[in-house]
Design a protein around this motif. Structure first.
Motif, short mmCIF file in Angstrom:
data_model
loop_
_atom_site.label_atom_id
_atom_site.label_comp_id
_atom_site.label_asym_id
_atom_site.label_seq_id
_atom_site.Cartn_x
_atom_site.Cartn_y
_atom_site.Cartn_z
N GLY A 1 52.31 99.27 -34.87
CA GLY A 1 52.18 100.04 -33.86
C GLY A 1 51.09 98.94 -34.25
O GLY A 1 48.95 98.99 -33.57
N SER A 2 51.31 97.11 -34.34
CA SER A 2 49.89 96.33 -34.70
C SER A 2 50.60 95.09 -33.57
O SER A 2 51.50 94.97 -33.26
CB SER A 2 50.10 95.83 -36.12
N THR A 3 49.23 94.98 -32.97
CA THR A 3 49.54 93.97 -31.62
C THR A 3 49.55 92.36 -32.71
O THR A 3 48.11 92.67 -32.77
CB THR A 3 48.53 93.91 -30.68
N TYR A 4 49.85 91.02 -32.94
CA TYR A 4 49.23 90.00 -32.56
C TYR A 4 48.91 88.76 -31.99
O TYR A 4 49.76 89.33 -31.37
CB TYR A 4 50.23 89.79 -34.38
N GLN A 5 47.68 88.40 -32.13
CA GLN A 5 47.84 87.27 -30.71
C GLN A 5 48.41 85.93 -31.50
O GLN A 5 47.23 84.93 -32.05
CB GLN A 5 46.86 87.11 -30.26
N VAL A 6 49.68 84.91 -31.48
CA VAL A 6 49.68 83.94 -32.28
C VAL A 6 49.71 83.36 -31.18
O VAL A 6 50.71 82.79 -30.03
CB VAL A 6 51.95 83.90 -33.08
N ILE A 7 48.83 81.85 -31.60
CA ILE A 7 48.15 80.27 -30.71
C ILE A 7 49.61 79.64 -31.55
O ILE A 7 48.66 79.15 -32.87
CB ILE A 7 47.07 80.89 -30.66
N VAL A 8 50.57 78.52 -31.04
CA VAL A 8 50.71 77.58 -31.83
C VAL A 8 49.97 76.84 -30.67
O VAL A 8 50.35 76.24 -29.99
CB VAL A 8 52.34 77.61 -31.23
N SER A 9 50.03 75.83 -31.92
CA SER A 9 49.21 74.75 -31.05
C SER A 9 50.07 72.97 -31.09
O SER A 9 50.52 73.26 -32.63
CB SER A 9 47.54 74.65 -32.51
N ALA A 10 50.10 71.75 -31.11
CA ALA A 10 50.52 70.93 -31.06
C ALA A 10 50.46 70.48 -32.23
O ALA A 10 48.66 70.60 -32.36
CB ALA A 10 51.14 70.51 -29.85
N HIS A 11 50.58 69.32 -32.59
CA HIS A 11 49.94 68.97 -34.15
C HIS A 11 49.01 67.76 -33.69
O HIS A 11 50.10 66.66 -32.70
CB HIS A 11 51.32 68.06 -34.88
N THR A 12 48.68 66.82 -34.29
CA THR A 12 48.00 65.38 -33.63
C THR A 12 48.50 65.15 -34.99
O THR A 12 48.21 64.28 -36.47
CB THR A 12 46.65 66.21 -34.56
N TRP A 13 49.69 63.95 -34.41
CA TRP A 13 50.11 63.18 -35.74
C TRP A 13 49.41 61.92 -35.61
O TRP A 13 49.52 60.77 -34.56
CB TRP A 13 51.86 62.77 -34.87
N THR B 1 51.81 62.31 -39.79
CA THR B 1 50.80 63.64 -40.63
C THR B 1 50.51 63.67 -39.74
O THR B 1 49.92 63.11 -38.76
CB THR B 1 50.49 62.69 -42.51
N CYS B 2 50.65 65.07 -39.44
CA CYS B 2 49.27 65.81 -38.33
C CYS B 2 47.84 65.46 -39.21
O CYS B 2 47.93 65.61 -40.38
CB CYS B 2 49.89 67.49 -38.42
N SER B 3 47.18 65.48 -38.28
CA SER B 3 46.15 65.05 -39.58
C SER B 3 45.05 65.97 -39.69
O SER B 3 43.89 66.78 -40.28
CB SER B 3 45.02 64.32 -38.35
N ILE B 4 45.45 67.56 -39.06
CA ILE B 4 45.20 68.79 -38.56
C ILE B 4 45.33 69.24 -39.85
O ILE B 4 44.75 70.39 -40.90
CB ILE B 4 45.29 69.31 -37.53
N CYS B 5 47.31 70.04 -39.99
CA CYS B 5 47.54 70.62 -40.93
C CYS B 5 48.16 69.96 -41.98
O CYS B 5 48.79 70.42 -43.12
CB CYS B 5 48.13 71.50 -40.52
N ASN B 6 48.12 68.72 -41.72
CA ASN B 6 49.09 68.16 -42.54
C ASN B 6 50.84 67.43 -42.59
O ASN B 6 50.92 67.47 -43.79
CB ASN B 6 48.25 68.22 -43.82
N LYS B 7 50.86 68.78 -41.86
CA LYS B 7 52.72 68.71 -41.83
C LYS B 7 53.17 67.46 -41.09
O LYS B 7 52.54 66.30 -40.82
CB LYS B 7 52.80 69.59 -41.17
#
Length: 470
Positions: free
Chosen positions: A237-249, A269-275
């Motif tokens: 019964g739960s709804t999630y809006q999953v937003i996937v953003s491109a990395h900024t390398w 290295t992604c400047s936003i999430c450090n991946k």
């Protein structure tokens, strides 16, 4: 834009998050991947989580004589409780210490109904049937199960065995699909579904909180962003809006340098999430240097020589190629000055000193270099036309021929033969040679002929004296 009533979940490509959810999973597109990473957990009314829902498994015992069931469990403090369908006086508290017989029916190939000995049906709904009411087990005085509608639908589940496929709505559990699946003495979850979420009966003796008799069945769901975009994820019964953003390398850092033969590694290295992500740096390949001559072996007059043309990498020193070149034997370099002995002549190699080109002498005709007289020997010479080697022979003096009794045919001419060789070797030989042939003879024969000639001469003189005396 976030859909109304949805919970926003923001991810970068390749990143993931974990949600605690209840119910079956549906997703609107493929920009995410979902993975169940845990078995069932139970959410208590206190807010605490049960990492093991085995305490919610009820024991079903069948009374074959009366075709009824008794369902029981044990509370966390060790008390035995029984599932009871209320008669309307104690609604919302299905666990009691009093045993009650129950009739279980599998309806429409989909769900079970539970009917108490008082004729009432067990029901499940939000308290006071309000939208924000607490989900609870209750009872209804319907004449038939169909009259109870959605409220009287229950589902029984057993734990899945190892490697057994489980249900999608309750991971780790298998749904029963017939009363024949229920075995007396075994334990099962008693489950109801409300607004897409699943709830199970939980043993309690609390008569002041209906929520204590219920746990919400949940599991851990890992959500990974695969590609940029927005996805609506519905779980129960739960709804999630999953937003996937491109990395900024960033521009990347060389974390492993490429060599002539091995790839290197560039790390971004992604400047936003450090991946981080990595890419291969192609191997540089070898850099050929100048040709180097190695292993030289000189050729001789009779033996081949050789050398290697080698090429090495100027960076790592690896040998890239090698070619062996054969140098043919030079052959003898004969001089122009002949060497000889009495039977043959030859040349000498100016390089190694080896004698070459051996051959027998090739003589010219005899040449008389001094005519023989009555009292003096003459000489004659023959010369090799190749090397100049000469042979000299003596022509014996002719001697006196005045005596009538002298036999010219028996006269013997004495000759001396001289063998003239090169500066390195010369010999002289003496032999008795008949005047008419002047051939070279054996020295012993020559001595015999000379002796005979002397005896003949002495005899002639003796005859001459006797003639004078008479």
């Amino acid at each position: 834009m976030i859909a109304e009533g949805a919970t926003a979940v923001k991810l970068h490509e390749g990143a993931s998050t974990t949600l605690t959810v209840s119910g079956s999973i549906t997703s609107s597109n493929d920009s995410i991947e979902t993975t169940v990473i845990d078995s069932l957990i139970g959410k208590l009314s206190t807010g605490d989580d049960l990492s093991d829902v085995s305490s919610a498994l009820y024991t079903f015992k069948f009374d074959e004589a009366n075709n009824v069931w008794v369902i029981s469990n044990i509370t966390s403090d060790g008390k035995t409780v029984y599932l009871n369908v209320s008669d309307g006086t104690n609604r919302g508290y299905p666990n009691t210490t009093s045993e009650q017989t129950l009739t279980l029916t599998y309806e429409n190939g989909d769900y079970f109904t539970i009917k108490g000995s008082n004729g009432r049906y067990l029901a499940f709904w939000a308290e006071d049937n309000a939208a924000d009411g607490i989900p609870c087990f209750d009872e209804g005085a319907w004449e038939s199960a169909s009259a109870g509608g959605e409220y009287v639908k229950f589902y029984f589940y057993r734990p899945a065995e190892t490697d057994e496929e489980s249900s999608t709505e309750l991971p780790g559990c298998v749904k029963l699909t017939s009363t024949d699946d229920i075995e007396s003495g075994e334990k099962y979850l008693i489950v109801a579904c409300l607004n897409g979420s699943y709830y199970a009966l939980y043993p309690s003796t609390n008569t002041s909180s209906k929520a204590d008799h219920v746990i919400e069945l949940c599991y851990q769901l890992e959500v990974e962003g695969v590609s940029s975009g927005s996805t609506t994820l519905t779980v129960g019964g739960s709804t999630y809006q999953v937003i996937v953003s491109a990395h900024t390398w960033d521009e990347g850092t060389v974390t492993q340098t490429a060599t002539c033969t091995e790839e290197g590694v560039m790390t971004y290295t992604c400047s936003i999430c450090n991946k981080e992500k990595t890419e291969a740096i192609p191997a540089t390949g070898h850099t050929a240097g100048e040709t180097v001559v190695e292993n030289e072996v000189a050729a001789t007059c009779t033996t081949d020589g050789s050398y290697d043309n080698a090429v090495y990498c100027t960076v790592c020193g690896a040998e890239l190629s090698r070619e062996t070149v054969i140098i043919p034997a030079t052959g003898h370099s004969s001089g122009s000055e002949w060497q000889s002995d009495e039977s043959e002549h030859w040349l000498v190699c100016e390089t190694c000193g080896e004698a070459t080109d051996f051959a027998q002498h090739t003589y010219s005709d005899w040449v008389i270099t001094k005519e023989a007289t009555d009292t003096e020997d003459g000489t004659r010479v023959k010369t090799c036309t190749v090397c100049g080697h000469t042979v000299t022979e003596t022509i014996p003096a002719t001697g006196s021929s005045t005596d009538d009794d002298t036999d010219d045919s028996s006269d013997t001419v004495t000759a001396a033969t001289t063998d003239t060789t090169s500066a390195a070797d010369s010999t002289t030989a003496v032999s008795a040679i008949p005047a008419d042939t002047a051939d070279t003879a054996n020295p012993a024969l020559w001595s015999l002929l000379l002796l005979t000639a002397c005896v003949g001469l002495a005899a002639a003189k003796l005859r001459s004296r006797k003639a004078d005396q008479s």
